[in-house]
Design a protein around this motif. Structure first.
Motif, mmCIF file in Angstrom:
data_model
loop_
_atom_site.group_PDB
_atom_site.id
_atom_site.type_symbol
_atom_site.label_atom_id
_atom_site.label_comp_id
_atom_site.label_asym_id
_atom_site.label_seq_id
_atom_site.Cartn_x
_atom_site.Cartn_y
_atom_site.Cartn_z
ATOM 1 N N ALA A 48 -1.153 -3.285 3.846
ATOM 2 C CA ALA A 48 -1.402 -3.496 2.422
ATOM 3 C C ALA A 48 -2.109 -4.827 2.185
ATOM 4 C CB ALA A 48 -0.090 -3.459 1.651
ATOM 5 N N LEU A 49 -1.667 -5.857 2.887
ATOM 6 C CA LEU A 49 -2.290 -7.171 2.734
ATOM 7 C C LEU A 49 -3.745 -7.133 3.203
ATOM 8 C CD1 LEU A 49 0.676 -9.387 3.987
ATOM 9 C CD2 LEU A 49 -0.123 -9.157 1.637
ATOM 10 N N ALA A 50 -3.975 -6.521 4.364
ATOM 11 C CA ALA A 50 -5.340 -6.443 4.901
ATOM 12 C C ALA A 50 -6.243 -5.617 3.990
ATOM 13 C CB ALA A 50 -5.311 -5.850 6.307
ATOM 14 N N ASP A 51 -5.733 -4.474 3.493
ATOM 15 C CA ASP A 51 -6.553 -3.597 2.671
ATOM 16 C C ASP A 51 -6.780 -4.159 1.270
ATOM 17 O OD1 ASP A 51 -6.765 -1.897 4.772
ATOM 18 O OD2 ASP A 51 -5.407 -0.369 4.005
ATOM 19 N N THR A 52 -5.826 -4.926 0.775
ATOM 20 C CA THR A 52 -6.014 -5.572 -0.529
ATOM 21 C C THR A 52 -7.150 -6.580 -0.449
ATOM 22 O OG1 THR A 52 -3.708 -5.259 -1.201
ATOM 23 C CG2 THR A 52 -4.921 -7.026 -2.290
ATOM 24 N N GLU A 53 -7.172 -7.345 0.632
ATOM 25 C CA GLU A 53 -8.246 -8.323 0.814
ATOM 26 C C GLU A 53 -9.586 -7.617 1.007
ATOM 27 O OE1 GLU A 53 -8.702 -12.578 3.063
ATOM 28 O OE2 GLU A 53 -7.686 -10.974 4.144
ATOM 29 N N ARG A 54 -9.577 -6.484 1.703
ATOM 30 C CA ARG A 54 -10.818 -5.769 2.011
ATOM 31 C C ARG A 54 -11.382 -5.057 0.775
ATOM 32 N NH1 ARG A 54 -8.860 -2.390 5.540
ATOM 33 N NH2 ARG A 54 -9.146 -3.858 7.263
ATOM 34 N N HIS A 55 -10.506 -4.380 0.007
ATOM 35 C CA HIS A 55 -10.975 -3.524 -1.084
ATOM 36 C C HIS A 55 -10.926 -4.195 -2.460
ATOM 37 C CE1 HIS A 55 -11.229 -0.085 1.594
ATOM 38 N NE2 HIS A 55 -9.965 -0.228 1.948
ATOM 39 N N THR A 56 -10.171 -5.301 -2.595
ATOM 40 C CA THR A 56 -9.948 -5.968 -3.901
ATOM 41 C C THR A 56 -9.699 -4.955 -5.019
ATOM 42 O OG1 THR A 56 -12.328 -6.146 -4.340
ATOM 43 C CG2 THR A 56 -11.258 -8.023 -3.259
ATOM 44 N N PRO A 57 -8.622 -4.181 -4.929
ATOM 45 C CA PRO A 57 -8.343 -3.163 -5.948
ATOM 46 C C PRO A 57 -7.909 -3.806 -7.266
ATOM 47 C CG PRO A 57 -6.478 -3.377 -4.467
ATOM 48 C CD PRO A 57 -7.565 -4.246 -3.906
ATOM 49 N N ASP A 58 -7.929 -3.001 -8.321
ATOM 50 C CA ASP A 58 -7.391 -3.446 -9.605
ATOM 51 C C ASP A 58 -5.862 -3.354 -9.601
ATOM 52 O OD1 ASP A 58 -10.017 -3.699 -10.835
ATOM 53 O OD2 ASP A 58 -10.053 -1.503 -10.821
ATOM 54 N N VAL A 59 -5.359 -2.291 -8.968
ATOM 55 C CA VAL A 59 -3.921 -2.025 -8.941
ATOM 56 C C VAL A 59 -3.488 -1.697 -7.521
ATOM 57 C CG1 VAL A 59 -2.057 -0.511 -9.757
ATOM 58 C CG2 VAL A 59 -3.908 -1.151 -11.318
ATOM 59 N N VAL A 60 -2.407 -2.321 -7.078
ATOM 60 C CA VAL A 60 -1.751 -1.925 -5.833
ATOM 61 C C VAL A 60 -0.485 -1.165 -6.218
ATOM 62 C CG1 VAL A 60 -0.629 -2.671 -3.701
ATOM 63 C CG2 VAL A 60 -2.643 -3.885 -4.530
ATOM 64 N N LEU A 61 -0.469 0.121 -5.914
ATOM 65 C CA LEU A 61 0.708 0.959 -6.166
ATOM 66 C C LEU A 61 1.493 0.981 -4.872
ATOM 67 C CD1 LEU A 61 2.302 2.919 -7.954
ATOM 68 C CD2 LEU A 61 0.760 4.748 -7.199
ATOM 69 N N MET A 62 2.625 0.271 -4.853
ATOM 70 C CA MET A 62 3.276 -0.059 -3.584
ATOM 71 C C MET A 62 4.720 0.419 -3.509
ATOM 72 S SD MET A 62 3.214 -3.789 -1.830
ATOM 73 C CE MET A 62 3.350 -3.975 -0.063
ATOM 74 N N ASP A 63 5.005 1.194 -2.482
ATOM 75 C CA ASP A 63 6.374 1.629 -2.219
ATOM 76 C C ASP A 63 7.243 0.400 -1.973
ATOM 77 O OD1 ASP A 63 8.582 3.175 -1.719
ATOM 78 O OD2 ASP A 63 7.900 3.909 0.223
ATOM 79 N N ARG A 64 8.462 0.457 -2.448
ATOM 80 C CA ARG A 64 9.335 -0.697 -2.255
ATOM 81 C C ARG A 64 9.811 -0.812 -0.809
ATOM 82 N NH1 ARG A 64 15.500 -1.437 -3.764
ATOM 83 N NH2 ARG A 64 15.743 -3.449 -2.741
ATOM 84 N N ARG A 65 10.201 0.301 -0.204
ATOM 85 C CA ARG A 65 10.747 0.256 1.152
ATOM 86 C C ARG A 65 9.675 0.706 2.143
ATOM 87 N NH1 ARG A 65 15.923 -0.998 0.862
ATOM 88 N NH2 ARG A 65 17.207 -0.355 -0.916
ATOM 89 N N LEU A 66 9.233 -0.214 2.976
ATOM 90 C CA LEU A 66 8.200 0.068 3.960
ATOM 91 C C LEU A 66 8.712 -0.280 5.349
ATOM 92 C CD1 LEU A 66 5.330 -1.385 1.800
ATOM 93 C CD2 LEU A 66 5.505 1.010 2.533
#
Length: 218
Positions: A48-66
């Motif tokens: 999630a951290l790597a893809d957030t930096e790569r894609h710069t999304p508006d919203v991260v919809l993130m499961d709590r338990r990973l």
């Protein structure tokens, strides 16, 4: 003849969910709407951290338990990577305490997996627009915690009691907990008993269940 305004671009979403079937269902549901676009999928906090930096999304919809951690704990890191990104936590179960943690961490909201897909779509749109989304059941706890009026369940546990609670979460017996903490058996029993009292639990199993629900154990 007045010129028509250009269409606004879709809300760009990074979905973070480690269960393939759930992720696929959410992707299919959200991408039915022309104003929502899945720009990436991740299955762990690290991804999630790597893809957030790569894609710069508006919203991260993130499961709590990973598999590698608690999504709530990752909110601060996501915001540090992409300031302004909106993080919406998706949870199998929720509580006022967990919702308050989301808000305190800078998250934009908490939505339960049991919610309908239309409710999920609406929540994504709202957080993208700058709103915060917490259910009515959680809103009082969120506001109370943020204003300092409502201490979270378990916030009064001492460091030793927190250690005992984590060992309970690992399935340790009272004798094993005492040995791990380096204290006499009676002292270990006292630590465990105070944990139960402070969490309002009648058994060790109930204490662990409450602690997981309240986000004290990940």
């Amino acid at each position: 003849m007045p010129s028509s305004s250009p269409p606004s671009r879709p809300v760009r979403i990074l979905l973070v969910e480690d269960h393939d079937m759930v992720a696929e269902a959410i992707c299919l549901a959200l991408e039915r709407s022309p104003d929502l676009q899945i720009v990436g999928r991740a299955a762990s906090v690290a991804s999630a951290l790597a893809d957030t930096e790569r894609h710069t999304p508006d919203v991260v919809l993130m499961d709590r338990r990973l598999p590698d951690g608690d999504g709530v704990n990752a909110i601060g890191d996501l915001l540090a990577l992409v300031p302004g990104v909106r993080v919406l936590i998706l949870a199998g179960e929720g509580s006022g305490s967990v919702a308050a943690r989301v808000a305190e961490s800078g998250g934009a909201g908490l939505i339960l997996k049991a919610s309908g897909l239309r409710e999920l779509e609406d929540a994504v749109r709202r957080v993208a627009a700058g709103d915060v989304v917490f259910g009515q059941d959680f809103l009082g706890d969120v506001l109370g915690r943020l204003t300092g009026r409502t201490p979270g369940l378990g916030t009064n546990l001492t460091p030793r009691e927190r250690e005992a609670l984590h060992l309970l979460g690992e399935g340790r017996t009272t004798a094993e907990i005492s040995d791990q903490l380096g204290v006499a058996l009676n002292t270990g029993r006292n630590h465990v008993q105070r944990v139960l009292e402070k969490l309002g639990a009648r058994s060790q199993l109930e204490a662990v269940t409450i602690a997981r629900r309240e986000g004290l154990l990940t």
